[in-house]
Enzyme design. Structure first.
Site, PDB file in Angstrom:
ATOM      1  N   LYS A  21      -3.009   9.980  14.814  1.00  0.00           N
ATOM      2  CA  LYS A  21      -1.642   9.926  15.339  1.00  0.00           C
ATOM      3  C   LYS A  21      -1.570  10.843  16.555  1.00  0.00           C
ATOM      4  O   LYS A  21      -2.359  11.754  16.697  1.00  0.00           O
ATOM      5  CB  LYS A  21      -0.655  10.393  14.283  1.00  0.00           C
ATOM      6  CG  LYS A  21      -0.677   9.488  13.047  1.00  0.00           C
ATOM      7  CD  LYS A  21       0.685   9.328  12.457  1.00  0.00           C
ATOM      8  CE  LYS A  21       0.670   8.397  11.253  1.00  0.00           C
ATOM      9  NZ  LYS A  21       0.952   7.006  11.602  1.00  0.00           N
ATOM     10  N   LYS A  50       0.833  -1.195   0.000  1.00  0.00           N
ATOM     11  CA  LYS A  50       0.000   0.000   0.000  1.00  0.00           C
ATOM     12  C   LYS A  50       0.874   1.254   0.000  1.00  0.00           C
ATOM     13  O   LYS A  50       2.017   1.149   0.408  1.00  0.00           O
ATOM     14  CB  LYS A  50      -0.950  -0.019   1.200  1.00  0.00           C
ATOM     15  CG  LYS A  50      -0.271   0.306   2.545  1.00  0.00           C
ATOM     16  CD  LYS A  50      -1.263   0.546   3.623  1.00  0.00           C
ATOM     17  CE  LYS A  50      -1.576   1.985   3.795  1.00  0.00           C
ATOM     18  NZ  LYS A  50      -0.702   2.715   4.765  1.00  0.00           N
ATOM     19  N   HIS A 102      -6.884  -0.014   6.271  1.00  0.00           N
ATOM     20  CA  HIS A 102      -7.016  -0.770   7.507  1.00  0.00           C
ATOM     21  C   HIS A 102      -8.411  -0.665   8.145  1.00  0.00           C
ATOM     22  O   HIS A 102      -9.015  -1.666   8.517  1.00  0.00           O
ATOM     23  CB  HIS A 102      -5.968  -0.317   8.523  1.00  0.00           C
ATOM     24  CG  HIS A 102      -4.571  -0.269   7.980  1.00  0.00           C
ATOM     25  ND1 HIS A 102      -4.098  -1.181   7.057  1.00  0.00           N
ATOM     26  CD2 HIS A 102      -3.535   0.579   8.222  1.00  0.00           C
ATOM     27  CE1 HIS A 102      -2.828  -0.880   6.774  1.00  0.00           C
ATOM     28  NE2 HIS A 102      -2.479   0.177   7.464  1.00  0.00           N
ATOM     29  N   HIS A 132      -1.536  -4.857   5.601  1.00  0.00           N
ATOM     30  CA  HIS A 132      -0.890  -5.693   6.621  1.00  0.00           C
ATOM     31  C   HIS A 132      -1.816  -5.992   7.810  1.00  0.00           C
ATOM     32  O   HIS A 132      -1.586  -6.939   8.538  1.00  0.00           O
ATOM     33  CB  HIS A 132       0.457  -5.109   7.061  1.00  0.00           C
ATOM     34  CG  HIS A 132       0.370  -3.991   8.046  1.00  0.00           C
ATOM     35  ND1 HIS A 132       0.146  -2.696   7.674  1.00  0.00           N
ATOM     36  CD2 HIS A 132       0.473  -3.963   9.401  1.00  0.00           C
ATOM     37  CE1 HIS A 132       0.128  -1.925   8.757  1.00  0.00           C
ATOM     38  NE2 HIS A 132       0.322  -2.670   9.824  1.00  0.00           N
ATOM     39  N   GLU A 169      -2.959   5.784  17.555  1.00  0.00           N
ATOM     40  CA  GLU A 169      -1.505   5.668  17.692  1.00  0.00           C
ATOM     41  C   GLU A 169      -0.973   6.791  18.571  1.00  0.00           C
ATOM     42  O   GLU A 169      -1.527   7.889  18.559  1.00  0.00           O
ATOM     43  CB  GLU A 169      -0.843   5.792  16.308  1.00  0.00           C
ATOM     44  CG  GLU A 169      -1.227   4.690  15.351  1.00  0.00           C
ATOM     45  CD  GLU A 169      -0.475   4.837  14.044  1.00  0.00           C
ATOM     46  OE1 GLU A 169       0.637   4.309  13.950  1.00  0.00           O
ATOM     47  OE2 GLU A 169      -0.986   5.508  13.133  1.00  0.00           O
ATOM     48  N   ASP A 225      -4.136   7.076   4.472  1.00  0.00           N
ATOM     49  CA  ASP A 225      -3.130   6.227   5.105  1.00  0.00           C
ATOM     50  C   ASP A 225      -3.768   5.102   5.927  1.00  0.00           C
ATOM     51  O   ASP A 225      -3.235   3.998   5.977  1.00  0.00           O
ATOM     52  CB  ASP A 225      -2.253   7.115   6.007  1.00  0.00           C
ATOM     53  CG  ASP A 225      -1.056   6.377   6.580  1.00  0.00           C
ATOM     54  OD1 ASP A 225      -0.372   5.689   5.796  1.00  0.00           O
ATOM     55  OD2 ASP A 225      -0.807   6.474   7.790  1.00  0.00           O
ATOM     56  N   LYS A 270      -2.616  -9.721  10.694  1.00  0.00           N
ATOM     57  CA  LYS A 270      -2.547  -9.790  12.159  1.00  0.00           C
ATOM     58  C   LYS A 270      -3.434 -10.937  12.647  1.00  0.00           C
ATOM     59  O   LYS A 270      -4.595 -11.046  12.229  1.00  0.00           O
ATOM     60  CB  LYS A 270      -3.024  -8.463  12.770  1.00  0.00           C
ATOM     61  CG  LYS A 270      -2.086  -7.285  12.491  1.00  0.00           C
ATOM     62  CD  LYS A 270      -2.602  -6.015  13.156  1.00  0.00           C
ATOM     63  CE  LYS A 270      -1.870  -4.775  12.684  1.00  0.00           C
ATOM     64  NZ  LYS A 270      -0.624  -4.495  13.365  1.00  0.00           N
TER      65      LYS A 270
HETATM   66  C1  BG6 Z   1       0.590   1.902   8.094  1.00  0.00           C
HETATM   67  C2  BG6 Z   1       0.507   3.409   8.040  1.00  0.00           C
HETATM   68  O1  BG6 Z   1      -0.097   1.323   7.032  1.00  0.00           O
HETATM   69  O2  BG6 Z   1       0.038   1.448   9.323  1.00  0.00           O
HETATM   70  C3  BG6 Z   1       1.196   4.029   9.233  1.00  0.00           C
HETATM   71  O3  BG6 Z   1       1.096   3.864   6.841  1.00  0.00           O
HETATM   72  C4  BG6 Z   1       0.666   3.451  10.520  1.00  0.00           C
HETATM   73  O4  BG6 Z   1       1.036   5.445   9.228  1.00  0.00           O
HETATM   74  C5  BG6 Z   1       0.701   1.944  10.475  1.00  0.00           C
HETATM   75  O5  BG6 Z   1       1.473   3.930  11.572  1.00  0.00           O
HETATM   76  C6  BG6 Z   1       0.019   1.334  11.680  1.00  0.00           C
HETATM   77  O6  BG6 Z   1       0.251  -0.033  11.676  1.00  0.00           O
HETATM   78  P1  BG6 Z   1       0.272  -0.870  13.022  1.00  0.00           P
HETATM   79  O7  BG6 Z   1       0.462  -2.286  12.585  1.00  0.00           O
HETATM   80  O8  BG6 Z   1       1.384  -0.327  13.860  1.00  0.00           O
HETATM   81  O9  BG6 Z   1      -1.068  -0.617  13.658  1.00  0.00           O
END
Ligand code: BG6
Length: 499
Positions: free
Chosen positions: A346, A154, A246, A184, A222, A241, A188
């Site tokens: 964030k 992505k 996600h 991704h 986050e 993003d 998980k």
């Molecule tokens: C990524 C984003 O796809 O996912 C990031 O580009 C983000 O900005 C991240 O921090 C979060 O992934 P995870 O697995 O830490 O929740």
């Protein structure tokens, strides 16, 4: 509680993995450690080859040293194992846009295992050229019974037209079964467990609908800021993003109908149906149902942090959002009228990703005192994705005593308690393995990516219309739960979960 066993993967035949962007952050921190893990567990055959392709003028030895160091920094395996693994590596320094470098790649692959996995972990603007050159060089074709696949990181495009264009380009050279678009989050364990919870149990299905569910909250919060990714983030923002991929994926898994079978297309058919049931928002709906914010300076985990506009690579007058909250509706028979509240940002107060399904309150007021004082909390099922991993159900119980006093209590499942270990939260080993064995269940199909962009583009268009009126993302203090305006989205009788 008795510990349960953890399943391991069967081994694969040898393959050639070609890593575009082989010296980048993702390759060093995620992909090579994932391949190393698969090799160590003997899932990846020892005759496999890994070809790193990037612009730096390394030779194979220098590249091997880089990878050994990267694996060492992650404290993976022993020195001897790392050295042995690195013997699988070769390196091609070149330019992704230059046809002659693909001829060199082809020559390099002579004698390598015929099953090929091209892995695009390079900057996304290079994807079209890479796909085109692979096709032109004849590398996209599978040769004599072997398989060729392509994995794409992505972001998959930056809006609907660019995603459609990339899909068309891919389809000129690859069949859809060869294409693996990564999100991704789907790798998980805790996310996959959502499907197991819903479809390996009968308990929830009867209440998993508008008759019993009052709202669903999906949070991906986050504490980190944009780190060193300011330049990328300026072109993305939280909507592109996190929400496009996600969050909408989590929503799709919660809301989808049972698939016919646990096979790639059956699962993805149902996810696409959910995404298509969320109608693109009108500018007015965007205005009333979506809140965007941007972090200002503040305190996170006891440390002072700067605001987004002061981050390296960020325009000091930037209007890019680092927070999005939205109230969406899945307009189908099962979910009509149930708000799905999405929230991501964030520099928020705490790192947590979870899905909370809140059930309706009882139709009758039997325990009048408790109800009158507004203390009877709704039943809530919370699927915790990270950093805690597990599921808990909150329900009302009678507190011991002469009177009937209802208090919320929890039934709790934690991965650590039941399986003796947490999942480690690592998604890549599973996704790389699935791509190598050709299982696309946890990857995004072309129509799925496009359906998500259609919705996200409507939100962006609403913001652009607002921008005409000079609106900006609402500012929030780093270390808070986002702009105050997000607090109105759950409606009068609900609030965001913050515990
Ligand atoms: C990524 C984003 O796809 O996912 C990031 O580009 C983000 O900005 C991240 O921090 C979060 O992934 P995870 O697995 O830490 O929740």
């Amino acid at each position: 509680m008795a510990k349960r066993s953890v399943a391991t993967a069967p081994s694969l035949g040898p393959a050639a993995v070609i890593l575009f962007g082989a010296t980048g952050d993702l390759a060093r921190r995620k992909l090579l450690p994932a391949l190393f893990g698969l090799w160590r567990s003997r899932t990846l055959a020892p005759e496999s080859r890994i070809v790193g392709f990037a612009s730096e003028p390394y030779d194979a030895d220098a590249y091997r040293r880089l990878v050994e160091d990267a694996l060492g920094q992650e404290a993976l395996g022993t020195t001897e194992e790392r050295t042995l693994f690195c013997r699988l590596l070769t390196y091609l320094g070149g330019d992704f846009a230059v046809p002659a470098d693909y001829a060199r790649l082809q020559a390099d692959l002579e004698g390598a295992p015929p099953d090929r996995l091209f892995y695009l972990a390079a900057p996304p603007p290079t994807y079209p050229a890479i796909v085109e050159r692979l096709g032109a060089q004849g590398l996209a074709r599978s040769v004599s019974g072997a398989v060729t696949r392509i994995v794409i990181e992505k972001p998959f495009g930056s809006d609907l037209p660019s995603a459609q264009q990339l899909n068309r380009r891919l389809h000129r050279h690859f069949r859809e079964e060869q294409i693996f678009r990564i999100d991704h989050y789907l790798g998980k364990e805790t996310v996959q467990n959502l499907l197991v919870l819903r479809f390996a149990n009968t308990l929830l299905e009867p209440v998993w609908n508008r008759n019993y569910v009052s709202q669903v909250q999906i949070t991906a919060a986050e504490t980190l800021g944009v780190e060193h990714r300011g330049v990328y983030y300026q072109g993305a923002g939280a909507l592109r993003d996190m929400v496009q991929n996600h969050l909408l994926q989590l929503l799709a898994l919660v809301a989808m109908e049972p698939p016919v079978a646990f096979r790639a297309d059956d699962v993805r058919d149902q996810k696409v149906a959910v995404l298509r049931s969320i109608h693109p928002l009108t500018p007015y709906q965007v205005h009333s149902q979506v809140v965007r914010g941007q972090y200002a300076s503040g305190i996170v985990a006891g440390q002072p942090v700067c605001g987004y506009r002061q981050e390296p690579g960020v325009d000091p007058a930037s209007r890019v959002e680092t927070f999005v909250a939205a109230r969406l509706f899945v307009d189908n028979w099962r979910w009509a009228g149930v708000p799905f509240l999405l929230r991501t940002g964030k520099r928020l107060a705490r790192r947590t990703t979870e899905i909370a399904v809140e059930f309706q309150r009882p139709p009758q007021t039997l325990f009048a005192d408790t109800m009158a004082q507004g203390k009877l909390e709704p039943n809530t099922l919370v699927m915790r994705i990270q950093p805690q991993e597990g599921i808990f159900l909150r329900f009302g119980a009678k507190a011991p005593g002469q009177d009937i006093r209802v208090v919320p209590v929890e039934m709790d499942f934690g991965y650590g308690d039941s399986f003796g270990a947490t999942t480690g939260g690592e998604a890549y080993p599973r996704l790389v393995l699935d791509a190598l064995r050709g299982d696309a269940t946890l990857f995004i199909r072309a129509d799925e990516a496009e359906a998500a962009w259609r919705l996200v583009d409507s939100i962006r268009a609403g913001w652009d219309a607002d921008r005409g009126g000079g609106r900006e993302p609402a500012s929030y203090v780093a270390g808070s739960w986002g702009p105050a305006a997000a607090g109105r989205l759950p409606g009068r009788r609900h609030r965001w979960r913050q515990d």
